[in-house]
Scaffold this motif. Structure first.
Motif, short mmCIF file in Angstrom:
data_model
loop_
_atom_site.label_atom_id
_atom_site.label_comp_id
_atom_site.label_asym_id
_atom_site.label_seq_id
_atom_site.Cartn_x
_atom_site.Cartn_y
_atom_site.Cartn_z
N LEU A 66 0.84 -1.20 0.00
CA LEU A 66 0.00 0.00 0.00
C LEU A 66 0.87 1.25 0.00
N ARG A 67 0.25 2.34 -0.40
CA ARG A 67 0.96 3.62 -0.27
C ARG A 67 1.36 3.78 1.18
N ARG A 68 2.49 4.41 1.39
CA ARG A 68 2.98 4.53 2.77
C ARG A 68 1.97 5.30 3.61
N PRO A 69 1.53 4.71 4.73
CA PRO A 69 0.52 5.37 5.56
C PRO A 69 1.10 6.55 6.36
N ASP A 70 0.19 7.32 6.91
CA ASP A 70 0.52 8.41 7.84
C ASP A 70 -0.23 8.14 9.13
N ASP A 71 0.32 8.66 10.21
CA ASP A 71 -0.36 8.51 11.50
C ASP A 71 -0.92 9.89 11.87
N TRP A 72 -2.24 9.99 11.82
CA TRP A 72 -2.87 11.30 12.02
C TRP A 72 -3.12 11.62 13.48
N HIS A 73 -2.49 10.89 14.40
CA HIS A 73 -2.61 11.19 15.84
C HIS A 73 -1.52 10.41 16.57
N GLU B 289 5.49 6.76 -1.78
CA GLU B 289 6.22 5.55 -1.38
C GLU B 289 5.24 4.40 -1.19
N ARG B 290 5.77 3.19 -1.18
CA ARG B 290 4.93 2.01 -0.93
C ARG B 290 5.53 1.22 0.24
N VAL B 291 4.66 0.60 1.04
CA VAL B 291 5.15 -0.31 2.08
C VAL B 291 4.49 -1.67 1.88
N ALA B 292 5.13 -2.69 2.41
CA ALA B 292 4.60 -4.05 2.30
C ALA B 292 4.38 -4.64 3.68
N LEU B 293 3.33 -5.46 3.76
CA LEU B 293 3.07 -6.28 4.95
C LEU B 293 2.88 -7.71 4.49
N ASP B 294 3.48 -8.65 5.23
CA ASP B 294 3.33 -10.06 4.90
C ASP B 294 2.47 -10.76 5.94
N ARG B 295 1.71 -11.74 5.48
CA ARG B 295 0.97 -12.55 6.44
C ARG B 295 1.93 -13.61 7.00
N THR B 296 2.69 -13.22 7.98
CA THR B 296 3.72 -14.08 8.58
C THR B 296 3.64 -13.87 10.09
N PRO B 297 3.51 -14.93 10.87
CA PRO B 297 3.44 -14.74 12.32
C PRO B 297 4.68 -14.00 12.84
N THR B 298 4.44 -13.00 13.65
CA THR B 298 5.53 -12.17 14.20
C THR B 298 5.25 -11.92 15.66
#
Ligand code: DOR
Ligand code: ZN
Length: 351
Positions: A8-15, A311-320
């Motif tokens: 996804l597009r790199r997120p922002d934290d609005w708080h 920018e883009r970021v990635a998340l994997d479905r991997t136990p962490t």
């Protein structure tokens, strides 16, 4: 079958609360690893009340950012009974302030200097409405006669509805909303395009029973306090709806372990260490992982009139495993939300 990697597009934290000093050095890298921008909460001691305060705080944040990390702090003014409308407007015009934060006095952590009665800041509100400066609201009444679980819903009737009525062009974000009432309220005003609402990861994942599961769990205590399950479900429905007014704001609020595990523990959940993993988990459970990008990366910038990240970021479905205690230099520590537990998603990074 749902995807095992999402981009996804790199997120922002609005708080976000990044604090100051040693605490900031420890917590800021977690936020900056995941988010491109952050709306920085001003409830320091003393508060970030003037444009000069905000410039100095922004400099301290940028100085604490580890080399090679890109993160843009978007500063807010802490409104007090004595806020000077000219300083505020000048700070907004100069690009120092992105917004101003309204803490009703004594509603939450470090809010003692907050606004004692919204009537006292009418000239400030008028000016903000004129110049298009958003007001970010901690939406809880402080009337001790109102049950803590009802304080947000009562705020909508007593304060927020009249405020929107009085100031027809004021842009408002209802921060960290926790109730079905707030979701309905925001939807009822959505057509005006001037209302937004942030939703935290922890309010998507816990309800009020979790705070007392097997004993009192101070690390799940935050303000506004988590509500009953039906409200959590309403928040998940709103966040995953893709609707424009709802966007990501972690309200990550670190406190030292000793301040949380105390006879009078502080309010706040520290979610920054695994923020996107937690949101991914909530969205995935709702079968809506494909809506995460709208909530995390698109709706917020649109509300604030900023471009979404390229920018883009990635998340994997991997136990962490969520980190255990995060150490502070004085020997104390901060316990992350879900510390030591296994999460279903892993933040890969900017790709
Ligand atoms: O739980 C909370 N913690 N809610 C707030 O409104 C403030 C925050 C903090 O600064 O610790
Ligand atoms: Zn907050």
């Amino acid at each position: 079958m749902s995807a095992d990697r999402i981009i996804l597009r790199r997120p922002d934290d609005w708080h976000v609360h990044v604090r100051d000093g040693d605490m900031m050095k420890v917590v800021l890298p977690y936020t900056a690893a995941q988010f491109g921008r952050g709306i920085i909460m001003p409830n320091l001691k003393p508060p970030v009340a003037t444009a000069a305060d905000a410039r100095a705080y922004r400099d301290r944040i940028l100085a604490a950012l580890p080399a090679g990390m890109s993160f843009t702090p978007l500063m807010t003014a802490y409104l007090t009974d004595g806020t000077d409308p000219h300083d505020l407007a000048q700070g907004f015009r100069d690009g120092v302030f992105t917004a101003a934060k309204l803490y009703p006095a004594n509603a939450t952590t470090n809010s003692a200097h907050g606004v004692t009665d919204i009537a006292r800041i009418e000239p400030v509100l008028e000016r903000m409405a004129e110049i298009g400066m958003p007001i970010l609201i901690h939406g809880e009444v402080t009337d001790p006669a109102i049950d803590i679980f009802d304080r947000e819903a009562v705020f909508l009737d007593r304060v927020l509805a009249p405020l929107l009525e009085r100031h027809k062009t004021l842009r408002v974000v209802l921060e960290h909303c926790t109730t079905a009432d707030s979701v309905a309220f925001v939807r009822a005003h959505a057509a005006s395009g001037r209302i937004g609402a942030t939703i935290t990861a922890h309010h998507l994942l816990i309800n009020r029973s979790d705070i007392f599961a097997g004993g009192i769990r101070p690390h799940l205590y935050c303000l506004p306090i988590a509500k009953r399950e039906a409200h959590r479900e309403a928040l998940v429905e709103a966040a995953t709806s893709g609707e424009g007014p709802f966007f990501l704001g972690t309200d990550t609020a670190p406190h030292a372990l000793t301040a949380k595990e105390s006879a009078c523990g502080c309010a706040g959940c520290f979610t920054a260490a695994t923020a996107l993993e937690l949101y991914a988990e909530a969205f995935d459970k709702a079968g809506a992982i494909d809506r995460l990008e709208a909530f995390a990366s698109l709706n917020g910038p649109r509300f604030y009139g900023l471009p979404p990240s390229e920018e883009r970021v990635a998340l994997d479905r991997t136990p962490t495993k969520a980190p255990d205690l995060v150490l502070l230099p004085d020997g104390d520590g901060i316990l992350p939300f879900r510390s030591g537990e296994t999460l279903n998603w892993r933040f890969v990074g900017v790709v």
